[in-house]
Design an enzyme around this catalytic site. Structure first.
Site, PDB file in Angstrom:
ATOM      1  N   LYS A  97       0.850  -1.204   0.000  1.00 19.12           N
ATOM      2  CA  LYS A  97       0.000   0.000   0.000  1.00 19.12           C
ATOM      3  C   LYS A  97       0.877   1.241   0.000  1.00 19.12           C
ATOM      4  O   LYS A  97       1.900   1.284   0.698  1.00 19.12           O
ATOM      5  CB  LYS A  97      -0.915  -0.026   1.233  1.00 19.12           C
ATOM      6  CG  LYS A  97      -1.963   1.079   1.259  1.00 19.12           C
ATOM      7  CD  LYS A  97      -2.883   0.946   2.486  1.00 19.12           C
ATOM      8  CE  LYS A  97      -3.974   2.016   2.469  1.00 19.12           C
ATOM      9  NZ  LYS A  97      -4.879   1.920   3.647  1.00 19.12           N
TER      10      LYS A  97
ATOM     11  N   SER B 248     -10.486   0.064   6.836  1.00 12.81           N
ATOM     12  CA  SER B 248      -9.843   0.074   5.516  1.00 12.81           C
ATOM     13  C   SER B 248      -9.150  -1.211   5.089  1.00 12.81           C
ATOM     14  O   SER B 248      -8.719  -1.310   3.940  1.00 12.81           O
ATOM     15  CB  SER B 248      -8.832   1.203   5.441  1.00 12.81           C
ATOM     16  OG  SER B 248      -9.486   2.403   5.169  1.00 12.81           O
TER      17      SER B 248
ATOM     18  N   SER C 248      -9.980   2.235   2.539  1.00 12.71           N
ATOM     19  CA  SER C 248      -9.026   2.916   1.708  1.00 12.71           C
ATOM     20  C   SER C 248      -8.035   1.977   1.017  1.00 12.71           C
ATOM     21  O   SER C 248      -7.363   2.405   0.066  1.00 12.71           O
ATOM     22  CB  SER C 248      -8.238   3.929   2.550  1.00 12.71           C
ATOM     23  OG  SER C 248      -7.441   3.265   3.506  1.00 12.71           O
TER      24      SER C 248
END
Ligand code: GLN
Length: 494
Positions: A79, A183, A159
């Site tokens: 990420k 998330s 997210s």
């Protein structure tokens, strides 16, 4: 040869150990898959091809000569929130343009120590603020899943939308993700993948771009419960550089996966039965309860009375901490700088241009709730609510509950650009209704794919555990995975 990208992490690891294929071949297969898919899915914001192949060559030497780590040669997506030395790290924001840190986050360093290979950096909501991956400066990620008979683009959740989409579409063996209010778990539920947010303090936050420091936790998204357990074992561990990291031995989480739920007490919180909850979510939850009973668990109805305050309290605490954490992006030290007539002008222009609309909204809310005169009314009150939420869980666990079963999300994936959601931020925030309580209480939570809705989209169940008892979540999560016995592979269209 079989498509190497379709192997689970556990199977890929075995194939590498058995010399059925090399880390270079496995990495090459993933890089080709990314090249073909990324223009359509937008899961990666940076592809680190050379580094991946170099890492893979080193892994092949270790696999041949001994000294292979537990993740030797396994290609991962990271990420964009994790600091990776010398590599694109922008939290999917314009304000961090060109930022390549001098340091490596502890979590990613742990993965490289164990032999993993980095394929690239994954798209996400800007600064991890969002539930659909539509707030990214790099544009939305497209969910590999589509509704039956439709070509409409769906969101992968957020997210960690890039992480979830990449894992689901076979663009990495597993991915790192972070979870401040859901998330990891919500995108996992939207893509038919497994995501675990460990207990606050289990993974070091050092080197991870901060959103709301008292809530942020790293964790993996993977294709199976076992793969998630293998990932979390490597990611976890005490780190003196993070004062909230907890000095506890890291169990071999994979060893807990087949433990089953016999003799466990699973709590069912009545407050999670929301008004207007779709019937299919209700039915999935009931199905999950039946699976637990069939495997020898006892079900107990419990009450978590402060649940209804969790979402409003979260949307005070998280923006408050964000407004403080993001004060550092001022055009002086990082990335973007928009010059102005004086330094104040430069700060203002840089922040106005560098942050997207959702981040600006959070910063304004956060600054407001922390300002003199409002601090007690909002921030202090939200912190008190947080204590009550935590106590609700403590009482349930003290009363003999081993883990709590709930839906992961109130719906399946929705459309990219869904008008309801974009017109009303509160509608978007409601996605987090089942997940934020867990962050507020600092507890571990896992989302496991458990069924599909009428349109054929994946739906997930969530299990919430006692502090530092991720093992029970892996064991109970595996029961859901095994009982559902559904292949959560999207039909390939990209
Ligand atoms: N969707 C939530 C938010 O927008 C949670 C985000 C997260 O966990 N990083 O704040």
């Amino acid at each position: 040869m079989t498509d190497l990208t379709k192997l689970t992490l556990a199977a890929a690891r075995k194939g590498l150990a058995d010399k059925a294929f090399s880390a270079t071949e496995l990495t090459g297969a993933y890089l080709s898959a990314i090249d073909a898919a990324n223009p359509k899915l937008n899961a990666y914001v940076a592809i680190t091809r050379e580094k991946a192949l170099e890492d893979a060559a080193v892994s092949d030497k270790r696999l041949a000569n001994g000294g292979a780590g537990p993740l030797e040669g396994i290609p991962l997506g990271i990420k964009d929130l994790f600091g990776t030395q010398g590599v694109h790290t922008q939290a999917a924001s314009h304000i961090l343009d060109g930022f390549k840190p001098e340091y490596e986050s502890t979590v990613t360093a742990n993965l490289w120590r164990d032999g993993a290979v980095m394929l690239g950096k994954l798209n996400m909501d800007e600064f991890a603020m969002g539930s659909s991956n539509e707030t990214s400066y790099y544009g939305p990620v497209v969910n590999p899943w589509r509704s039956n008979g439709s070509n409409a683009q769906l969101v992968p959740g957020g997210s960690s939308g890039g992480s979830a989409a990449a894992v689901s579409a076979w663009l990495c063996a597993a991915a790192t993700a972070t979870d401040t209010g859901g998330s990891i778990r919500q995108p996992a539920a939207f893509t038919g993948t497994v995501g675990i947010k460990p207990t606050y303090g289990r993974c070091s936050r050092w080197g991870v771009v901060a959103f709301a420091s008292s809530l942020d936790q790293a964790g993996p998204i993977a294709r199976t419960v076992e793969d998630a357990a293998i990932m979390l074992t490597s990611m976890s561990g005490f780190d003196a550089k993070d004062s909230t990291s907890v000095d506890l031995a890291v169990p071999d989480f994979a060893a807990a996966v087949e433990r089953g739920v016999k003799g466990l007490t699973i709590g069912i919180p009545r407050e999670y039965r929301m008004d207007g909850m779709p019937d299919e979510i209700e039915a999935l939850w009931k199905q999950g309860i039946d699976w637990m009973v069939a495997e020898g668990a006892t079900i107990k109805d419990i009450s978590l009375p402060h649940t209804k305050y969790a979402l409003p309290a979260y949307y005070i605490v998280a923006p408050a901490e964000a407004s403080s954490n993001l004060a550092r992006y001022d055009g002086v030290k990082y990335g973007l700088r928009v010059t102005g007539k004086d330094i104040t002008d430069m700060y203002e222009l840089t922040r106005a241009k560098g942050f997207g609309a959702e981040v600006r909204r959070r910063l304004m809310i956060g600054t407001y709730v922390l300002s003199a005169g409002y601090y007690d009314a909002y921030y202090v009150r939200a912190q008190k609510v947080r204590t009550l939420i935590k106590r609700d869980f403590e009482l349930a666990f003290a009363d003999g509950v081993d883990a709590i079963l709930t839906p992961a999300t109130p719906s399946a994936a929705f459309g990219v650009g869904d008008e309801d959601m974009s017109a009303d931020p509160v509608k978007m925030y409601l996605n987090d209704i089942f997940t934020v309580t867990v962050n507020m209480a600092g507890l571990p939570g896992i989302a496991v794919p458990a069924g599909k809705d009428a349109a054929g989209l994946p739906l997930g169940l969530q299990l919430i555990g006692k502090p530092f008892d991720e093992e029970t979540l892996f064991a109970a999560g595996r029961v859901i995975e095994r009982s559902a016995a559904i292949d959560f592979s999207p039909a390939k269209w990209w």
